[in-house]
Scaffold this motif. Sequence first.
Motif, PDB file in Angstrom:
ATOM      1  N   PHE A 194     -28.273 -40.837 -21.897  1.00 15.32           N
ATOM      2  CA  PHE A 194     -28.540 -40.624 -20.682  1.00 15.32           C
ATOM      3  C   PHE A 194     -27.497 -39.996 -19.901  1.00 15.32           C
ATOM      4  CE2 PHE A 194     -27.601 -42.731 -16.405  1.00 15.32           C
ATOM      5  CZ  PHE A 194     -28.382 -42.144 -15.636  1.00 15.32           C
ATOM      6  N   LYS A 195     -26.398 -40.487 -19.954  1.00 12.87           N
ATOM      7  CA  LYS A 195     -25.147 -39.951 -19.295  1.00 12.87           C
ATOM      8  C   LYS A 195     -24.822 -38.410 -19.590  1.00 12.87           C
ATOM      9  CE  LYS A 195     -22.248 -43.190 -20.911  1.00 12.87           C
ATOM     10  NZ  LYS A 195     -21.094 -43.499 -21.265  1.00 12.87           N
ATOM     11  N   THR A 196     -25.412 -37.886 -20.428  1.00 13.63           N
ATOM     12  CA  THR A 196     -25.325 -36.574 -20.683  1.00 13.63           C
ATOM     13  C   THR A 196     -26.341 -35.517 -19.937  1.00 13.63           C
ATOM     14  OG1 THR A 196     -26.761 -36.405 -22.677  1.00 13.63           O
ATOM     15  CG2 THR A 196     -24.513 -36.933 -23.067  1.00 13.63           C
ATOM     16  N   HIS A 197     -27.050 -36.217 -19.154  1.00 17.40           N
ATOM     17  CA  HIS A 197     -28.127 -35.214 -18.293  1.00 17.40           C
ATOM     18  C   HIS A 197     -27.257 -34.799 -16.969  1.00 17.40           C
ATOM     19  CE1 HIS A 197     -31.173 -34.229 -15.601  1.00 17.40           C
ATOM     20  NE2 HIS A 197     -32.247 -34.512 -16.779  1.00 17.40           N
ATOM     21  N   LYS A 198     -27.615 -33.572 -16.648  1.00 19.00           N
ATOM     22  CA  LYS A 198     -26.917 -32.799 -15.812  1.00 19.00           C
ATOM     23  C   LYS A 198     -26.714 -33.329 -14.364  1.00 19.00           C
ATOM     24  CE  LYS A 198     -30.609 -29.615 -14.389  1.00 19.00           C
ATOM     25  NZ  LYS A 198     -30.919 -28.400 -14.224  1.00 19.00           N
ATOM     26  N   LEU A 199     -27.832 -34.543 -14.225  1.00 20.32           N
ATOM     27  CA  LEU A 199     -27.799 -34.999 -12.807  1.00 20.32           C
ATOM     28  C   LEU A 199     -26.455 -36.085 -12.642  1.00 20.32           C
ATOM     29  CD1 LEU A 199     -29.309 -35.750 -10.329  1.00 20.32           C
ATOM     30  CD2 LEU A 199     -30.230 -37.727 -11.615  1.00 20.32           C
ATOM     31  N   VAL A 200     -26.150 -36.400 -13.664  1.00 18.06           N
ATOM     32  CA  VAL A 200     -25.090 -37.323 -13.780  1.00 18.06           C
ATOM     33  C   VAL A 200     -23.727 -37.112 -14.297  1.00 18.06           C
ATOM     34  CG1 VAL A 200     -26.738 -39.446 -13.333  1.00 18.06           C
ATOM     35  CG2 VAL A 200     -26.070 -38.869 -15.592  1.00 18.06           C
ATOM     36  N   ARG A 201     -23.770 -36.407 -15.290  1.00 15.07           N
ATOM     37  CA  ARG A 201     -22.604 -36.093 -16.122  1.00 15.07           C
ATOM     38  C   ARG A 201     -21.533 -35.706 -15.420  1.00 15.07           C
ATOM     39  NH1 ARG A 201     -25.701 -31.491 -19.172  1.00 15.07           N
ATOM     40  NH2 ARG A 201     -25.416 -29.406 -17.674  1.00 15.07           N
ATOM     41  N   TYR A 234     -29.291 -39.684 -33.296  1.00 12.69           N
ATOM     42  CA  TYR A 234     -28.520 -39.722 -32.025  1.00 12.69           C
ATOM     43  C   TYR A 234     -27.259 -38.937 -32.346  1.00 12.69           C
ATOM     44  CZ  TYR A 234     -31.609 -43.526 -30.375  1.00 12.69           C
ATOM     45  OH  TYR A 234     -32.655 -44.322 -29.873  1.00 12.69           O
ATOM     46  N   PRO A 235     -26.822 -38.167 -31.401  1.00 12.71           N
ATOM     47  CA  PRO A 235     -25.522 -37.366 -31.401  1.00 12.71           C
ATOM     48  C   PRO A 235     -24.502 -38.185 -31.539  1.00 12.71           C
ATOM     49  CG  PRO A 235     -26.446 -37.257 -29.174  1.00 12.71           C
ATOM     50  CD  PRO A 235     -27.412 -37.943 -29.974  1.00 12.71           C
ATOM     51  N   LYS A 236     -23.538 -37.659 -32.127  1.00  2.95           N
ATOM     52  CA  LYS A 236     -22.134 -38.664 -31.987  1.00  2.95           C
ATOM     53  C   LYS A 236     -21.468 -38.600 -30.926  1.00  2.95           C
ATOM     54  CE  LYS A 236     -21.439 -37.529 -37.060  1.00  2.95           C
ATOM     55  NZ  LYS A 236     -20.357 -37.150 -38.273  1.00  2.95           N
ATOM     56  N   PRO A 237     -20.757 -39.447 -30.744  1.00  4.14           N
ATOM     57  CA  PRO A 237     -20.021 -39.866 -29.237  1.00  4.14           C
ATOM     58  C   PRO A 237     -18.799 -38.720 -29.142  1.00  4.14           C
ATOM     59  CG  PRO A 237     -19.591 -41.627 -30.645  1.00  4.14           C
ATOM     60  CD  PRO A 237     -20.587 -40.929 -31.507  1.00  4.14           C
ATOM     61  N   ASP A 238     -18.583 -38.398 -28.099  1.00  2.00           N
ATOM     62  CA  ASP A 238     -17.384 -37.545 -27.797  1.00  2.00           C
ATOM     63  C   ASP A 238     -16.216 -38.287 -27.582  1.00  2.00           C
ATOM     64  OD1 ASP A 238     -17.624 -38.051 -25.206  1.00  2.00           O
ATOM     65  OD2 ASP A 238     -18.700 -36.078 -24.559  1.00  2.00           O
ATOM     66  N   GLY A 239     -16.328 -39.395 -27.034  1.00  2.04           N
ATOM     67  CA  GLY A 239     -15.027 -39.960 -26.690  1.00  2.04           C
ATOM     68  C   GLY A 239     -14.448 -39.977 -25.356  1.00  2.04           C
ATOM     69  N   LYS A 240     -15.340 -39.175 -24.660  1.00  2.00           N
ATOM     70  CA  LYS A 240     -14.917 -38.833 -23.144  1.00  2.00           C
ATOM     71  C   LYS A 240     -15.906 -39.211 -22.340  1.00  2.00           C
ATOM     72  CE  LYS A 240     -12.336 -34.802 -24.530  1.00  2.00           C
ATOM     73  NZ  LYS A 240     -12.018 -33.539 -24.471  1.00  2.00           N
ATOM     74  N   LEU A 241     -17.407 -38.950 -22.586  1.00  2.12           N
ATOM     75  CA  LEU A 241     -18.402 -39.387 -21.522  1.00  2.12           C
ATOM     76  C   LEU A 241     -19.423 -40.374 -22.764  1.00  2.12           C
ATOM     77  CD1 LEU A 241     -20.215 -39.012 -19.217  1.00  2.12           C
ATOM     78  CD2 LEU A 241     -21.222 -36.905 -20.652  1.00  2.12           C
ATOM     79  N   THR A 242     -19.290 -40.192 -23.872  1.00  2.00           N
ATOM     80  CA  THR A 242     -20.162 -41.250 -24.574  1.00  2.00           C
ATOM     81  C   THR A 242     -19.413 -41.543 -25.778  1.00  2.00           C
ATOM     82  OG1 THR A 242     -20.861 -39.189 -26.195  1.00  2.00           O
ATOM     83  CG2 THR A 242     -22.217 -39.653 -24.376  1.00  2.00           C
ATOM     84  N   PHE A 243     -19.733 -43.008 -26.013  1.00  2.00           N
ATOM     85  CA  PHE A 243     -18.652 -43.701 -26.978  1.00  2.00           C
ATOM     86  C   PHE A 243     -19.501 -44.453 -27.875  1.00  2.00           C
ATOM     87  CE2 PHE A 243     -17.117 -43.353 -22.524  1.00  2.00           C
ATOM     88  CZ  PHE A 243     -15.862 -43.005 -22.962  1.00  2.00           C
ATOM     89  N   ASP A 244     -18.968 -44.886 -28.958  1.00  2.00           N
ATOM     90  CA  ASP A 244     -19.514 -45.956 -29.996  1.00  2.00           C
ATOM     91  C   ASP A 244     -19.468 -47.348 -29.704  1.00  2.00           C
ATOM     92  OD1 ASP A 244     -17.107 -47.199 -30.347  1.00  2.00           O
ATOM     93  OD2 ASP A 244     -16.612 -45.711 -32.177  1.00  2.00           O
ATOM     94  N   ARG A 245     -20.306 -48.095 -30.311  1.00  2.00           N
ATOM     95  CA  ARG A 245     -20.169 -49.489 -29.590  1.00  2.00           C
ATOM     96  C   ARG A 245     -19.024 -50.599 -29.842  1.00  2.00           C
ATOM     97  NH1 ARG A 245     -26.107 -51.293 -32.371  1.00  2.00           N
ATOM     98  NH2 ARG A 245     -25.328 -49.624 -33.908  1.00  2.00           N
ATOM     99  N   LEU A 246     -18.342 -50.085 -30.957  1.00  2.00           N
ATOM    100  CA  LEU A 246     -17.164 -50.873 -31.112  1.00  2.00           C
ATOM    101  C   LEU A 246     -16.146 -50.805 -30.104  1.00  2.00           C
ATOM    102  CD1 LEU A 246     -16.895 -51.178 -35.233  1.00  2.00           C
ATOM    103  CD2 LEU A 246     -17.805 -52.674 -33.531  1.00  2.00           C
ATOM    104  N   SER A 247     -15.912 -49.502 -29.672  1.00  2.00           N
ATOM    105  CA  SER A 247     -15.027 -49.100 -28.775  1.00  2.00           C
ATOM    106  C   SER A 247     -15.427 -49.885 -27.300  1.00  2.00           C
ATOM    107  CB  SER A 247     -14.641 -47.637 -28.581  1.00  2.00           C
ATOM    108  OG  SER A 247     -15.650 -47.020 -28.078  1.00  2.00           O
ATOM    109  N   SER A 248     -16.522 -49.860 -27.368  1.00  2.00           N
ATOM    110  CA  SER A 248     -17.294 -50.431 -26.146  1.00  2.00           C
ATOM    111  C   SER A 248     -17.124 -51.840 -26.035  1.00  2.00           C
ATOM    112  CB  SER A 248     -18.744 -49.920 -26.008  1.00  2.00           C
ATOM    113  OG  SER A 248     -19.097 -48.672 -25.759  1.00  2.00           O
ATOM    114  N   VAL A 249     -17.263 -52.739 -27.165  1.00  2.00           N
ATOM    115  CA  VAL A 249     -17.164 -54.017 -26.975  1.00  2.00           C
ATOM    116  C   VAL A 249     -15.647 -54.303 -26.714  1.00  2.00           C
ATOM    117  CG1 VAL A 249     -17.274 -56.163 -28.622  1.00  2.00           C
ATOM    118  CG2 VAL A 249     -19.030 -54.439 -28.688  1.00  2.00           C
ATOM    119  N   PHE A 250     -14.730 -53.542 -27.120  1.00  2.00           N
ATOM    120  CA  PHE A 250     -13.206 -53.845 -26.668  1.00  2.00           C
ATOM    121  C   PHE A 250     -13.143 -53.955 -25.220  1.00  2.00           C
ATOM    122  CE2 PHE A 250      -9.314 -52.220 -25.885  1.00  2.00           C
ATOM    123  CZ  PHE A 250      -8.206 -53.070 -26.455  1.00  2.00           C
TER     124      PHE A 250
END
Length: 553
Positions: A284-291, A445-461
């Motif tokens: 969702f965060k990659t949509h042009k409305l919000v990114r 699902y696309p791989k996270p870019d680490g800038k806008l999109t992330f994986d779950r383990l870095s998120s849990v941190f």
Amino acid sequence: MANDALPPREAMEFDVVIVGAGPAGLAAAIRLKQLDPQLQVVLVEKGSEVGAHTLSGAVIDPIGIDRLLPDWRNEKDSPIQQPVLDDRFYWLSEKRAIRIPAFPMPPLMHNHGNFIVSLGLVSRWLGKKAEELGVEIYPGFAANEVLYGDKGEVVGVATGDMGVSKDGKQKDAFTRGIELRGKYTLFAEGARGSLTKTLIKRFGLQTDRDTPKFGIGLKELWQVQPEQHRPGTVQHTFGWPLANDTGGGSFLYHFGENLVAVGFVVHLNYRNPWLSPFEEFQRFKTHKLVRDTFAGGKRLVYGARAISEGGWQSVPRLVFPGGALVGCAAGFVNVPRIKGSHNAIMSGILAAEEAAAAIKGGRAHDELAGYENGWRGSSIGKDLKKVRNVKPLMSKLGTVVGTALGGFDMWTNTLLGFSLFGTLRHGHPDNTTLVPASEARKIEYPKPDGKLTFDRLSSVFLSNTNHEGDQPVHLRVADPALQLSSEHDIYAGPSSRYCPAGVYEWATKGSENVFVINAQNCVHCKTCDIKDPNGNITWTAPEGGGGPNYPNM
């Protein structure tokens, strides 16, 4: 270790025991002391501090705070500061964002007059208010057992033992739990509370009520560039990236010092076992409305929690001998408004008033019948009744048609005082809606870019989640063989996707598939307790103080 080998627990006596330091529990505690400063009130909270486990969007309707603390607007230290100034609603396709004008939407859907807050900070503020009034608050202690009297009435709760090893043995730091006994016990555990579940079953509280329904809400808090910050802006969307047969949507709130709360909700009656709520949020965060909002910004905190979505028709009977359910434990969320804290506070007030009157009259351990009989005629009932058919219509007819008819139904309820549909039923429990993986479209699902999109383990941190490693696993699988033959073999292991914290995974050990539980990652969202297709996983409270430590969610 056998119970008869354990030392006896210390017992403490109070007038009222409250489980859970969210808005409902704190409101109940404050109201009790407002009514009678001599009442002995204790509140036990499993988080390391008040607010540590509180997560919400949040845009709040101030009706509850107005009732509880009428002068709050004059307090400089109030965390309720940012009024809603711009209210936007969009329908998304993959490439487009169509703004829905305000005039077709019922007045109750408008956010002007509401406030953008961190509900965690609101809870901390309410906690200080409660302590100033003399409420005893015990954070870091998980209530894990309901205590019953000789006639089956609730007489309090017991906190869990501390210092028990993974194999159930007492460690050197072992400490026995404490019994907190009261004339009445109020359960404010939030959605899918572990003790609330046992009470609903024991007392048949769901009898003659509709099926409970839930969603999962995921949230990130960002600090954005000043040029991207629009204080007071509230934005909601529905549609992409979810398919039309999957309910949910997003929120994005601007407040504070260049802070933006962004989140995504997925209704847990979704059918496709390949769906991952976490990955849908990232997409969702990659949509042009919000990114562009997040360009050059920094993600500060991440978290997730279950949301009660059944509403009016699913609220269980709220009272039983010796206690009551309040807040999200009772299911008072208004789904189309994406709000529940105002009703949580009001329910805490109503239950407190009934408990205080009962104690004043010399009663104890009986039913607070006035609370059960009065809530539907209160502001809570009026709020929920008008929107009662929105969720069933979306579930039955899909997002597009269901939202349109739901809006029409809210208008007829508002203008005419009734619904042409009557009261619709929700249908099947959320754990029974998945189709076999072989019959569903696999989602890549696309791989996270680490800038806008992330994986779950870095998120849990970023959730600051921590559990004592050497303790019994608090996520209990009743039948491991069934987990393999059904959850894995038929549904392709949806637990590895619906969990927003990477707790569950299927690993290969030799020629065998092994179900791995990374309990230390658990953010206490309780989605597994709701969505496992066989109801085979039970969430229980871990050692007190464990779990996420949200600073301002």
